[in-house]
Every structure is written in C-alpha cells, then in structure tokens.
Design a protein around this motif. Sequence first.
Motif, PDB file in Angstrom:
ATOM      1  N   GLU A 195      13.677  40.623  58.829  1.00  0.00           N
ATOM      2  CA  GLU A 195      14.266  39.348  59.262  1.00  0.00           C
ATOM      3  C   GLU A 195      14.134  38.277  58.182  1.00  0.00           C
ATOM      4  OE1 GLU A 195      13.332  36.175  62.727  1.00  0.00           O
ATOM      5  OE2 GLU A 195      13.371  38.287  63.329  1.00  0.00           O
ATOM      6  N   VAL A 196      12.977  38.204  57.536  1.00  0.00           N
ATOM      7  CA  VAL A 196      12.757  37.221  56.469  1.00  0.00           C
ATOM      8  C   VAL A 196      13.660  37.534  55.283  1.00  0.00           C
ATOM      9  CG1 VAL A 196      11.070  36.372  54.799  1.00  0.00           C
ATOM     10  CG2 VAL A 196      10.395  36.715  57.174  1.00  0.00           C
ATOM     11  N   ILE A 197      13.755  38.810  54.937  1.00  0.00           N
ATOM     12  CA  ILE A 197      14.609  39.207  53.813  1.00  0.00           C
ATOM     13  C   ILE A 197      16.068  38.886  54.126  1.00  0.00           C
ATOM     14  CG2 ILE A 197      15.459  41.178  52.481  1.00  0.00           C
ATOM     15  CD1 ILE A 197      12.601  42.359  52.774  1.00  0.00           C
ATOM     16  N   SER A 198      16.499  39.176  55.361  1.00  0.00           N
ATOM     17  CA  SER A 198      17.883  38.863  55.745  1.00  0.00           C
ATOM     18  C   SER A 198      18.147  37.361  55.698  1.00  0.00           C
ATOM     19  CB  SER A 198      18.177  39.393  57.149  1.00  0.00           C
ATOM     20  OG  SER A 198      18.184  40.793  57.141  1.00  0.00           O
ATOM     21  N   ALA A 199      17.177  36.548  56.120  1.00  0.00           N
ATOM     22  CA  ALA A 199      17.341  35.094  56.067  1.00  0.00           C
ATOM     23  C   ALA A 199      17.481  34.627  54.623  1.00  0.00           C
ATOM     24  CB  ALA A 199      16.153  34.408  56.733  1.00  0.00           C
ATOM     25  N   PHE A 200      16.701  35.221  53.728  1.00  0.00           N
ATOM     26  CA  PHE A 200      16.798  34.866  52.309  1.00  0.00           C
ATOM     27  C   PHE A 200      18.174  35.257  51.761  1.00  0.00           C
ATOM     28  CE2 PHE A 200      16.254  36.004  47.802  1.00  0.00           C
ATOM     29  CZ  PHE A 200      15.939  34.745  47.319  1.00  0.00           C
ATOM     30  N   LEU A 201      18.668  36.431  52.118  1.00  0.00           N
ATOM     31  CA  LEU A 201      19.984  36.862  51.652  1.00  0.00           C
ATOM     32  C   LEU A 201      21.084  35.971  52.240  1.00  0.00           C
ATOM     33  CD1 LEU A 201      19.515  40.725  51.734  1.00  0.00           C
ATOM     34  CD2 LEU A 201      19.533  39.236  49.731  1.00  0.00           C
ATOM     35  N   ASP A 202      20.895  35.522  53.500  1.00  0.00           N
ATOM     36  CA  ASP A 202      21.852  34.571  54.086  1.00  0.00           C
ATOM     37  C   ASP A 202      21.903  33.290  53.254  1.00  0.00           C
ATOM     38  OD1 ASP A 202      22.639  36.174  56.186  1.00  0.00           O
ATOM     39  OD2 ASP A 202      21.181  35.325  57.594  1.00  0.00           O
ATOM     40  N   HIS A 203      20.731  32.816  52.835  1.00  0.00           N
ATOM     41  CA  HIS A 203      20.653  31.621  51.984  1.00  0.00           C
ATOM     42  C   HIS A 203      21.443  31.834  50.692  1.00  0.00           C
ATOM     43  CE1 HIS A 203      19.051  28.836  49.005  1.00  0.00           C
ATOM     44  NE2 HIS A 203      18.585  29.871  48.337  1.00  0.00           N
ATOM     45  N   LEU A 204      21.260  32.996  50.081  1.00  0.00           N
ATOM     46  CA  LEU A 204      21.981  33.255  48.832  1.00  0.00           C
ATOM     47  C   LEU A 204      23.490  33.256  49.062  1.00  0.00           C
ATOM     48  CD1 LEU A 204      19.846  36.092  47.216  1.00  0.00           C
ATOM     49  CD2 LEU A 204      19.925  33.685  46.560  1.00  0.00           C
ATOM     50  N   GLU A 205      23.904  33.842  50.199  1.00  0.00           N
ATOM     51  CA  GLU A 205      25.337  33.949  50.473  1.00  0.00           C
ATOM     52  C   GLU A 205      25.959  32.588  50.781  1.00  0.00           C
ATOM     53  OE1 GLU A 205      28.282  36.300  53.538  1.00  0.00           O
ATOM     54  OE2 GLU A 205      26.266  37.050  53.219  1.00  0.00           O
TER      55      GLU A 205
END
Length: 167
Positions: A139-149
């Motif tokens: 979940e944390v990794i996905s949130a970080f990737l959402d930020h990048l996107e």
Amino acid sequence: MRPPDCFPAYLDAAGVTTITVDVALQWVQRPDADPTSSVWARRMTVVRGFARHMSGIDPATEIPPVGLIVFRQHRRPPFIYSANDVEALMAQVPRLVPTPLRAATFATMIGLLAATGMRIGEVIALERGDIDWADLDTEVISAFLDHLETDRHNSARSRNARLAALR
C-alpha cells in the motif's frame, strides 16, 4: 578599453548614439553565434539591461521587449531502460566497482532508481531515517507510485514497469 565584442563597443564602432530595437537586434544576431543556441537570447538580456540603464540618461532609448528573441531548450527524450537493461547494468557493477560495499551501494541505487522513478539527487540524499521499514508494504509503495504518476506526470506505462520491477 572595452572588449571588442561588447554592445557599447559595437555602438561606438557603428557611430550609434541612441539605442534602438533595430540596432540591438543587429548586434544580438551577429553571425558569430548559432541561432539555435542560447547565445542570442543571452545577448538580448544583456542589451535589455543596458538599454534600461541608458533610458535614464537618454529618453530616446528604445528598450527591446521581452520575448523578442526567445530560446527554447530542446531536451533529448529520456531513455527508458527495460527490466533486462537494468538487470544487465546491475550485473556489471561488481566488475566496474572493485570494493564490495560500494558495488552493493551502486547496484541498490540503480535498482531504486529503476523501481521508484526517484531522481538521482533524491536517492543520494536518502538517509536511513527517511524509510519506515516497519510500515513498508504494498500500500505504501502504491501510494508512492501514485505520487510519481500524478505529481510528476509519469505515465501509467512507466508506473506499470516499476510495479513489475517490485514483484
């Protein structure tokens, strides 16, 4: 004595007593610089500053408008490394970096850059306290990737490549 390529020396040599936009353009666009480089735009910045100064002395001075000479930097498109490229690069690190700890550090940095999309300066600035190892999950990794996107406007394609690298 003024350098021969400076604007005031050009004005003196040309016998010009008042700065006009036409005279400024003639000096800025001299053929000794490539028009696709930033030289013309930098020259115009210098001329505009000098003209602003001279307008206090000579009211007939014309100040060249902003945007008369523009320079658009053309950046090369980024090279997107495939998963195989990243693996090959990481495999070559021990051969190129003789000390094992430094080799592991470089390999980790390459993997982190590829998997997260972080900038090199961000990776270099990371400290141990920046990562909450106990909370690190999908979940944390996905949130970080959402930020990048969203914040960096990375494409879904690059996001999917990063997610694949994490698995």
